[in-house]
Design a protein around this motif. Structure first.
Motif, PDB file in Angstrom:
ATOM      1  N   THR A 244      45.971  42.967  37.572  1.00 21.54           N
ATOM      2  CA  THR A 244      46.303  43.801  36.418  1.00 21.54           C
ATOM      3  C   THR A 244      45.522  43.406  35.164  1.00 21.54           C
ATOM      4  O   THR A 244      45.688  44.025  34.128  1.00 21.54           O
ATOM      5  N   ARG A 245      44.675  42.373  35.268  1.00 24.25           N
ATOM      6  CA  ARG A 245      43.894  41.979  34.091  1.00 24.25           C
ATOM      7  C   ARG A 245      42.707  42.922  33.903  1.00 24.25           C
ATOM      8  O   ARG A 245      42.144  43.428  34.883  1.00 24.25           O
ATOM      9  N   PRO A 246      42.292  43.142  32.643  1.00 25.12           N
ATOM     10  CA  PRO A 246      41.192  44.089  32.427  1.00 25.12           C
ATOM     11  C   PRO A 246      39.838  43.582  32.924  1.00 25.12           C
ATOM     12  O   PRO A 246      38.984  44.372  33.294  1.00 25.12           O
ATOM     13  N   GLN A 247      39.630  42.268  32.923  1.00 25.97           N
ATOM     14  CA  GLN A 247      38.301  41.753  33.267  1.00 25.97           C
ATOM     15  C   GLN A 247      38.072  41.785  34.780  1.00 25.97           C
ATOM     16  O   GLN A 247      38.906  41.302  35.558  1.00 25.97           O
TER      17      GLN A 247
END
Lengths: 285, 307
Positions: A244-247
């Protein structure tokens, strides 16, 4: 076209439907595993296994997560094995055909179908709060034990039932008591099947995320647990957190962690196959 | 069987003999939006105070408050302010707390890169798209502005359990949690990125960090709040407050029990000292320096009150 020809055609058609059905499942699995390996394999190294979580994806690792997973796994097995096998033996060997026992059996069968997050809520209410264990490994392991107990009980009963009746009769005919029969004949004969059931159940528990999140397993734990009352994180939660992290780099980490999780599941299943094989060869009446 | 019995009694012993040692631990839970900042602070704090044991969970702002208000955690990550019902619970359980802002987050309104008709939305237009009454009636771009094409509009947004959703509906529709239901919702913002980047008639909203990581696949829409020209979210416009109303502060809540402990005080002080630079490194927007000084003052007062 006569009837025989028609039937042969139907036969052939069904064979193809069957092949298609089997291939499609395996194909999707193969694509999935291939994709995961392609994404994550290059990230997988000793540093990744030995590092703590970090905000830098390339420095981040799964040390506390895999140790937490092994802790939960070990405790869950320790708890669910005696309880599940005991309940299975009772229901199969001792239980009379009473109303209470029918009720028990129906409920155990139904419990196997309850969504896992419900077990999480139960664990939160009873273990974490009422029994005051906090969000500890023990609370998580007890919750997962409840989750897999029905599977273990059913597997135990199935394998006990598979022991030929003649063995039981012969043992009792020689004057053995019921307990002696169970301990010396039934259990050794069915142990391979029971163990397989237990291990398959436990390998299901390895992948569970929802009940552990509810029980309060954490995402960032910078120390390996030292005892069953410590806070913990597990691989599925770490994976969930990373995807779920953007990176994008975190997604690669997640793929690498999935490979480790798959490895643990595969190893467990391997042990199950081996044990079943060993016990099958051991019995010779 | 003897072996199994001994395992049982061993477990029973463990249950009753092992208490927890909450004094040493700093337990944090709450919003997954604030999580990356707190994780970064906790990571840096490891070298500052090697003996400390800081743990961070991701139960969501609401789930985190439930634990916080029972005294199970000392700090709660929050992507919204505490709700009146939660304030009431805090009073009942006699738990004092202080709200500290730690960074800003912009909510980006995004489009497919091939969408060449939208330059900006006004707040009114966004409301027209997202308000509950729009369900099944506002289905085409031309209904929002007549010169836009007569094509279907496809909506993407975070699920209703998300703080981003609460904030967006509050800022745009005027009531937190009120929106149409016929949009594609996901708790995982990467799924929303995927959705908008593959659908020409899509419009969606999510945290600015997700736009910046995927800037090559998405187009950013400016927002016009009626006070001057339309503004696109960026580090500058969120920080100076011109990207309104879709930029929001992110908080940590510290409990009065926590404020009594030296270890928690040290950690929060360290947090406020470093939140600015660490927030930038995980994709959020730092507050101005004087704002961190204000928060520090607020925390110092809170600590004094409870010691």
């Amino acid at each position: 076209m006569n009837n025989a020809k028609k039937n042969r055609l139907k036969d052939k058609a069904f064979e193809w439907v069957g092949i298609f059905a089997s291939v499609i499942g395996i194909l999707i699995l193969a694509i999935f595993i291939g994709f995961i390996l392609y994404m994550g394999l290059s990230r997988l190294d000793w540093d990744f296994m030995a590092s703590l979580p970090s905000r830098f994806a390339e420095k981040s690792g799964i040390y506390t997560a895999w140790i937490g997973t092994l802790w939960v796994l070990g405790l869950t097995t320790l708890i669910s094995f005696p309880v599940g096998v005991g309940a299975g033996i009772y229901l199969e060997e001792y239980a009379k055909n009473s109303k209470l026992n029918t009720l028990l059996e129906v409920n155990i069968a139904n419990l196997a179908g309850v969504p896992s997050v419900i077990y999480g809520l139960l664990g939160l209410g009873i273990f974490v709060r009422m029994m005051n264990m906090g969000s500890s490994i023990l609370a998580g392991a007890l919750t997962l034990s409840l989750l897999i107990l029905p599977i273990i009980i059913v597997a135990t009963r199935e394998s006990i039932r598979a022991v030929p009746g003649s063995i039981r009769e012969a043992s009792q005919g020689l004057g053995a008591t019921k307990w002696q029969t169970i301990w010396n004949q039934i259990l050794p004969a069915s142990f391979g099947g029971i163990l397989t059931g237990v291990i398959l159940a436990v390998s299901r528990a390895v992948g569970e995320t929802a009940p552990l999140i509810v029980v309060g397993a954490l995402a960032y734990v910078p120390f390996a647990p030292r005892g069953p009352m410590d806070e913990f994180t597990v691989l599925p939660i770490q994976i969930f957190n990373w995807v779920t992290r953007p990176q994008h780099e975190f997604v690669i980490n997640a793929a690498a962690a999935i490979i480790v999780l798959l490895g643990i599941t595969l190893a467990l299943n391997g042990v199950a196959v081996y044990l079943r094989h060993r016990w099958q060869n051991k019995m010779n009446w | 069987m003897v072996k199994q019995l001994s395992i049982f009694s061993f477990l029973a012993l463990l249950m009753f003999s092992c208490g927890q040692s909450p004094q040493k631990d700093i337990k944090i839970d709450g919003s997954s939006t604030v999580y990356p900042i707190t994780e970064a602070v906790a990571e840096e704090y490891r070298s500052e105070a090697p003996g400390s044991r800081v743990t961070v969970g991701v139960s969501g702002t609401g789930g985190g408050f439930k634990q916080f208000l029972r005294g199970e955690t000392v700090i709660n990550n929050a992507s919204r302010s505490i709700k009146p019902s939660e304030v009431q619970l805090a009073e009942e359980n006699n738990i004092g707390y202080v709200q500290l802002s730690v960074a800003y987050d912009g909510i980006a309104v995004v489009l497919h890169p091939d969408n060449d008709w939208v330059d900006h939305f006004t707040v009114e237009e966004l409301k027209k798209i997202w308000e509950p009454d729009a369900q099944n009636t506002i289905t085409k771009w031309s209904q929002i502005r007549p010169e836009w094409p007569d094509e279907e509009i496809h909506l993407f947004g975070p699920g209703i359990a998300s703080g981003t959703y609460d904030y967006f509906t509050d800022a745009i529709v005027g009531e937190s949690g009120a929106s149409r239901g016929d949009y594609t919702a996901s708790e995982d913002d990467n799924v929303l990125v995927q959705g908008v980047s593959t659908d020409k008639s899509a419009v969606g909203f999510f945290g600015l960090a997700y736009y910046e990581e995927n800037a090559d696949k998405l187009r950013l829409a400016a927002v016009d709040n009626g006070e001057g020209a339309p503004v696109k979210p960026s580090l500058e416009t969120v920080k100076d407050g011109t990207y309104a109303p879709l930029s929001r502060p992110l908080f940590i809540y510290v409990s009065s029990e926590g404020a009594k402990r030296k270890s928690v005080q040290d950690f929060v002080n360290f947090y406020l000292d470093n939140a600015g630079s660490l927030a930038t490194s995980v994709g959020y927007i730092p507050m101005p320096e004087e704002e961190y000084a204000n928060q520090q003052e607020k925390f110092d007062t809170f600590v004094k009150e409870h010691n």
